[in-house]
Write a protein that holds these residues in place. Sequence first.
Motif, mmCIF file in Angstrom:
data_model
loop_
_atom_site.group_PDB
_atom_site.id
_atom_site.type_symbol
_atom_site.label_atom_id
_atom_site.label_comp_id
_atom_site.label_asym_id
_atom_site.label_seq_id
_atom_site.Cartn_x
_atom_site.Cartn_y
_atom_site.Cartn_z
ATOM 1 N N ASP A 21 26.659 -62.730 -14.026
ATOM 2 C CA ASP A 21 27.095 -62.127 -12.626
ATOM 3 C C ASP A 21 27.495 -60.814 -12.944
ATOM 4 O O ASP A 21 27.033 -59.759 -12.232
ATOM 5 C CB ASP A 21 28.120 -62.731 -11.945
ATOM 6 C CG ASP A 21 27.859 -64.009 -11.434
ATOM 7 O OD1 ASP A 21 26.689 -64.374 -11.173
ATOM 8 O OD2 ASP A 21 28.846 -64.844 -11.394
ATOM 9 N N LEU A 22 28.031 -60.335 -14.037
ATOM 10 C CA LEU A 22 28.190 -58.834 -14.349
ATOM 11 C C LEU A 22 26.968 -58.266 -14.619
ATOM 12 O O LEU A 22 26.881 -57.031 -14.060
ATOM 13 C CB LEU A 22 29.117 -58.927 -15.858
ATOM 14 C CG LEU A 22 29.769 -57.587 -15.937
ATOM 15 C CD1 LEU A 22 30.262 -56.665 -14.729
ATOM 16 C CD2 LEU A 22 30.447 -57.401 -17.203
ATOM 17 N N LEU A 23 25.994 -58.942 -15.293
ATOM 18 C CA LEU A 23 24.687 -58.285 -15.593
ATOM 19 C C LEU A 23 23.894 -58.148 -14.258
ATOM 20 O O LEU A 23 23.148 -57.070 -14.199
ATOM 21 C CB LEU A 23 23.933 -58.943 -16.897
ATOM 22 C CG LEU A 23 24.538 -58.900 -18.127
ATOM 23 C CD1 LEU A 23 23.715 -60.089 -19.162
ATOM 24 C CD2 LEU A 23 24.145 -57.671 -18.868
ATOM 25 N N ASP A 24 23.965 -58.886 -13.564
ATOM 26 C CA ASP A 24 23.226 -59.136 -12.271
ATOM 27 C C ASP A 24 23.613 -57.802 -11.443
ATOM 28 O O ASP A 24 22.929 -56.848 -10.722
ATOM 29 C CB ASP A 24 23.319 -60.299 -11.541
ATOM 30 C CG ASP A 24 22.575 -60.334 -10.228
ATOM 31 O OD1 ASP A 24 21.100 -59.899 -10.280
ATOM 32 O OD2 ASP A 24 23.094 -60.527 -9.282
ATOM 33 N N ARG A 25 24.986 -57.583 -11.408
ATOM 34 C CA ARG A 25 25.579 -56.435 -10.545
ATOM 35 C C ARG A 25 25.178 -55.151 -11.410
ATOM 36 O O ARG A 25 24.830 -53.896 -10.634
ATOM 37 C CB ARG A 25 27.040 -56.712 -10.534
ATOM 38 C CG ARG A 25 27.653 -57.684 -9.631
ATOM 39 C CD ARG A 25 29.142 -57.679 -9.712
ATOM 40 N NE ARG A 25 29.498 -59.070 -9.087
ATOM 41 C CZ ARG A 25 30.867 -59.462 -8.834
ATOM 42 N NH1 ARG A 25 31.638 -58.382 -9.501
ATOM 43 N NH2 ARG A 25 31.129 -60.566 -8.372
ATOM 44 N N LEU A 26 25.352 -55.169 -12.807
ATOM 45 C CA LEU A 26 24.857 -53.751 -13.430
ATOM 46 C C LEU A 26 23.414 -53.376 -13.317
ATOM 47 O O LEU A 26 23.350 -52.309 -13.023
ATOM 48 C CB LEU A 26 25.160 -54.126 -14.959
ATOM 49 C CG LEU A 26 24.806 -53.241 -15.899
ATOM 50 C CD1 LEU A 26 25.783 -51.721 -15.693
ATOM 51 C CD2 LEU A 26 24.795 -53.520 -17.260
ATOM 52 N N LEU A 27 22.445 -54.646 -13.230
ATOM 53 C CA LEU A 27 21.216 -54.158 -13.022
ATOM 54 C C LEU A 27 20.714 -53.767 -11.733
ATOM 55 O O LEU A 27 19.648 -53.196 -11.658
ATOM 56 C CB LEU A 27 20.318 -55.296 -13.577
ATOM 57 C CG LEU A 27 20.210 -55.471 -15.204
ATOM 58 C CD1 LEU A 27 19.507 -56.694 -15.763
ATOM 59 C CD2 LEU A 27 20.005 -54.325 -16.099
ATOM 60 N N ASN A 28 21.367 -54.418 -10.883
ATOM 61 C CA ASN A 28 21.135 -54.384 -9.559
ATOM 62 C C ASN A 28 21.270 -52.506 -9.001
ATOM 63 O O ASN A 28 20.655 -52.033 -8.215
ATOM 64 C CB ASN A 28 21.683 -54.979 -8.462
ATOM 65 C CG ASN A 28 21.131 -56.232 -8.312
ATOM 66 O OD1 ASN A 28 19.874 -56.254 -8.244
ATOM 67 N ND2 ASN A 28 21.964 -57.188 -7.856
#
Length: 66
Positions: A21-28
């Motif tokens: 979830d952290l990576l998803d938020r970061l890449l968005n």
Amino acid sequence: MSAEPDRAGACATGPPVALIDLLDRLLNGGAVLTGDLVLSVADVDLVHINLRAVIRSVTADEPGPW
């Protein structure tokens, strides 16, 4: 009762976040990472490296610059 402070000294008030979830938020949203590395001996700087990185996702709507 108060929340326990984490290692950085700030209080963690929200639920734990999974790494994916952290990576998803970061890449968005994207992120810019910066840092400096200095190698010195006896207060004499021998090597100074500036680190700069931009992290973002690439989609069909917004292709990469290459």
